[in-house]
Every structure is written in structure tokens, then in C-alpha cells.
Write a protein that holds these residues in place. Sequence first.
Motif, PDB file in Angstrom:
ATOM      1  N   THR A 250      -7.300   2.134   3.972  1.00 56.00           N
ATOM      2  CA  THR A 250      -5.861   2.045   4.212  1.00 56.00           C
ATOM      3  C   THR A 250      -5.351   3.321   4.866  1.00 56.00           C
ATOM      4  OG1 THR A 250      -5.599   0.573   2.306  1.00 56.00           O
ATOM      5  CG2 THR A 250      -3.620   1.688   3.108  1.00 56.00           C
ATOM      6  N   ASN A 251      -5.881   4.448   4.447  1.00 53.73           N
ATOM      7  CA  ASN A 251      -5.479   5.722   5.053  1.00 53.73           C
ATOM      8  C   ASN A 251      -6.060   5.898   6.458  1.00 53.73           C
ATOM      9  OD1 ASN A 251      -4.296   8.577   4.494  1.00 53.73           O
ATOM     10  ND2 ASN A 251      -6.354   9.001   5.259  1.00 53.73           N
ATOM     11  N   THR A 263     -12.610  -3.077   9.154  1.00 50.37           N
ATOM     12  CA  THR A 263     -12.253  -3.138   7.744  1.00 50.37           C
ATOM     13  C   THR A 263     -11.093  -4.114   7.578  1.00 50.37           C
ATOM     14  OG1 THR A 263     -10.605  -1.366   7.894  1.00 50.37           O
ATOM     15  CG2 THR A 263     -12.890  -0.711   7.507  1.00 50.37           C
ATOM     16  N   VAL A 264     -10.905  -4.600   6.368  1.00 54.85           N
ATOM     17  CA  VAL A 264      -9.776  -5.496   6.127  1.00 54.85           C
ATOM     18  C   VAL A 264      -8.469  -4.796   6.485  1.00 54.85           C
ATOM     19  CG1 VAL A 264      -8.469  -6.714   4.342  1.00 54.85           C
ATOM     20  CG2 VAL A 264     -10.965  -6.864   4.380  1.00 54.85           C
ATOM     21  N   ALA A 265      -8.353  -3.521   6.117  1.00 56.91           N
ATOM     22  CA  ALA A 265      -7.125  -2.774   6.397  1.00 56.91           C
ATOM     23  C   ALA A 265      -6.827  -2.689   7.888  1.00 56.91           C
ATOM     24  CB  ALA A 265      -7.217  -1.370   5.808  1.00 56.91           C
ATOM     25  N   SER A 269      -2.243  -7.122   8.618  1.00 58.47           N
ATOM     26  CA  SER A 269      -0.977  -6.383   8.578  1.00 58.47           C
ATOM     27  C   SER A 269      -0.921  -5.520   7.329  1.00 58.47           C
ATOM     28  CB  SER A 269       0.189  -7.369   8.564  1.00 58.47           C
ATOM     29  OG  SER A 269       0.177  -8.112   7.348  1.00 58.47           O
ATOM     30  N   PRO A 270      -0.016  -4.542   7.283  1.00 56.85           N
ATOM     31  CA  PRO A 270       0.124  -3.744   6.065  1.00 56.85           C
ATOM     32  C   PRO A 270       0.383  -4.602   4.826  1.00 56.85           C
ATOM     33  CG  PRO A 270       1.278  -2.689   7.870  1.00 56.85           C
ATOM     34  CD  PRO A 270       0.824  -4.012   8.395  1.00 56.85           C
ATOM     35  N   ARG A 271       1.188  -5.628   4.976  1.00 59.24           N
ATOM     36  CA  ARG A 271       1.447  -6.515   3.833  1.00 59.24           C
ATOM     37  C   ARG A 271       0.177  -7.265   3.438  1.00 59.24           C
ATOM     38  NH1 ARG A 271       5.493  -8.785   1.018  1.00 59.24           N
ATOM     39  NH2 ARG A 271       5.212 -10.915   0.248  1.00 59.24           N
ATOM     40  N   GLY A 272      -0.561  -7.734   4.449  1.00 62.89           N
ATOM     41  CA  GLY A 272      -1.799  -8.440   4.162  1.00 62.89           C
ATOM     42  C   GLY A 272      -2.803  -7.546   3.450  1.00 62.89           C
ATOM     43  N   ASN A 273      -2.863  -6.280   3.840  1.00 60.58           N
ATOM     44  CA  ASN A 273      -3.769  -5.335   3.185  1.00 60.58           C
ATOM     45  C   ASN A 273      -3.340  -5.087   1.743  1.00 60.58           C
ATOM     46  OD1 ASN A 273      -5.937  -3.335   3.172  1.00 60.58           O
ATOM     47  ND2 ASN A 273      -4.309  -1.803   3.150  1.00 60.58           N
ATOM     48  N   GLY A 319       0.048   3.476  -4.803  1.00 66.13           N
ATOM     49  CA  GLY A 319      -0.314   3.369  -3.402  1.00 66.13           C
ATOM     50  C   GLY A 319       0.632   2.537  -2.576  1.00 66.13           C
ATOM     51  N   PHE A 320       1.106   1.405  -3.132  1.00 65.22           N
ATOM     52  CA  PHE A 320       1.829   0.453  -2.294  1.00 65.22           C
ATOM     53  C   PHE A 320       3.306   0.315  -2.632  1.00 65.22           C
ATOM     54  CE2 PHE A 320      -2.608  -0.637  -1.802  1.00 65.22           C
ATOM     55  CZ  PHE A 320      -2.693  -0.769  -0.421  1.00 65.22           C
TER      56      PHE A 320
END
Length: 354
Positions: A250-251, A263-265, A269-273, A319-320
Motif C-alpha cells: 500500500t505504501n 500487487t493487489v494494491a 483503487s484505494p478503496r478496493g485495496n 492504516g485506513f
Amino acid sequence: MRVRPPPDGTDVLRPAPPAFDLSKTGNEGSVMTSGTEAGTLPATSARPESKLRSYARLGKLDVFDYYLSFLVVLSALAFPVLRLDNRTIAMLVLFLLGAISTIVALVAFDDLTGFRDGSDLRNYGPDDPTRKKLRKPLVAGTLTQGEALWFGWITAGVGAVLWAAAVAVAPHRPTWTIVVVVVTYVFALQYSYGLKLSYHGFQEVFLVALGASLVLSPFGLATGEFSWFLLVQSVLFGLGVLMFGVYSNTNDIEGDRSVGRPTVASLVSPRGNAVFIGALSASEYVIALAASLAGVAPWWFAVLMLPAAALRTRQFLLGFRYGDIMRARKLGFSVHRTTTALLVVANVLAGVLA
């Protein structure tokens, strides 16, 4: 995912290196700088630490969380009947040392690939105040690419010898265990080097499998048995290893996207991650609960794992909801260690109450 120790400060130990031109690469895909090969210190630079310490950083020897799997195995072997004769002890020691060597090779190759494709230069650049470049010896210039490559192959060779010796002295050698050991070893070296499995969408699955195999394999070699309860524990352990990675990813979205690492991230999208990581976080407790309900684990196992679930929830919110991904990642180490301790307690209780 790059396998890293938790960040603990800013890069204040060394002046910023010369700017890298990410559009230029050498014959081996190495990122180049104004005619200087990447990974080579400029003539005027001073080495800030010893080679030995740089190699220890390259092998991430301060990240011991992978090797906590052996506490789970030992607790499973200790009860209800102590199954630790001399051959078993010798096998466990050899397997542990082999695991350390193999994972050290994995992360060394991971750093080498990340340096060559430029993703680590982006993620550990001078504009990132949360990362110490010294934790990446190739980025910091304390090791060259050649040194990192030979270090990776030497530790890989040592790992192969030690795991072969562990199998040779093991009290039992069921076929499934030997297959798991061989597949784990081969895939570990191909994680981000050679076939580069993590560059083809397999990294999340691999990290869970790696953690799980470190629990199942030595148990199988020690007992010759397959345990569904231990399988559940191994998956929980593997998920803990994965959770380091998904927060790092994510970072590192920009760096991974720049080199095409799926990677999935980097793909959603940020929401999807956030949904993906939330689902992973919840799945740990769901697995424990399902195991208790199905009778695979004792009824109290789901209750015992509640503290780990609470910490995982706190990590996700940090984190989120509050947007502090790197602090959340660092908290993940505490969550994983707590989970491991609870798995050990579960094995002790299961043995005592049997």
C-alpha cells in the motif's frame, strides 16, 4: 512486496546520493547514474558501516518473525507426549538454520531485483522521510550488485544443504512433507529473481504458503503425521507473514506500478485495496472460528484468538481510517507475534486437556 524491517526513523545517517535517471538501464536492467554503475559508491563517499553489518541488513536478520514458526512446532510436539528425541532435535535445528539461510537468500535477491528495476530507489528515495536507506544496502551504496548476488547464491546453497540434511536425519519422511520442502525452496528463490513469481501476481499466495510450510514441514518430518489443527495454525501463521506485505504494498504503490509489479494494491483503487486488506484481516478470525465450529480445533480456540483479532482491527483502523500506513505496518509485527504466542498457548492447552 519488498521484505523489510519496520521503519523506525528518517534517513539522517548519510547525504542523499546522486540523482538516478530511471529511464536508463544497463545490459542487465540495472539502473544507471551519470555513467556510474548502480550499487557502486562514488569515489568521494565514505562507507558508514562495516560490510558484515551491511550483509546482515541485506539478509534482514533483524526480522525474526518468519522463524517464530518453530515455537508453534515445538509446542505441538511437546504435548500430549513429548516427541523430542535426539533425531528430532537435530532435524529441527537443521531445518531452522536452513529456513534462515533460504529466506536470507530470498530477501537478498528481492533487494537486488528491486534495485535493478528502480522500485527500491523510488520507495527509499531521499523524499521519503519514513525509510532509512541504510536498510537497503544497494540503495545506500554500502554493497555492490555483485556482492549482493554472490551473497544470495551462497546463502541459497547453504539453505539447500541444511534442508537436505534435515530431511536425511528426520525420524519420518512422508512424501507430502518432502514435496512441500522442495517446492518451498524452489519457489523461494524464484520469488523475485529468475521466474520472478511476485512480478506475475503470485506474491500474496506465496507469502501465505511460505509461512504455512515453515510450520507444517518440520512437524511432518518429526511425526510423519498430518494434523488438520496444525494446518489451521499454519495458515494463520502464513496470513500474519502476508499482512506485513500488504501494508508495504500500500505504501509502495507508485514504485510497484512503475516497474509493472502487479500487487493487489497497485492494481485496484484505494478503496478496493482497503476492502481487500479488511477481508484478509477478518479472515484470520473467521478461520479460527470456523475451525472451532467444525471440530477441527477445540471449542475454546476461537475465544483464545480474540486478542489477536482485536489487534488486527486496530491495525486496519490505523492504516485506513487514520491514514498512517507505515505505523500500521509496524504494528503488524506485534499482531503476528501475539498470534504466534496464542498458537503456542493453544497447543499447550490442547495437550494438557487431551
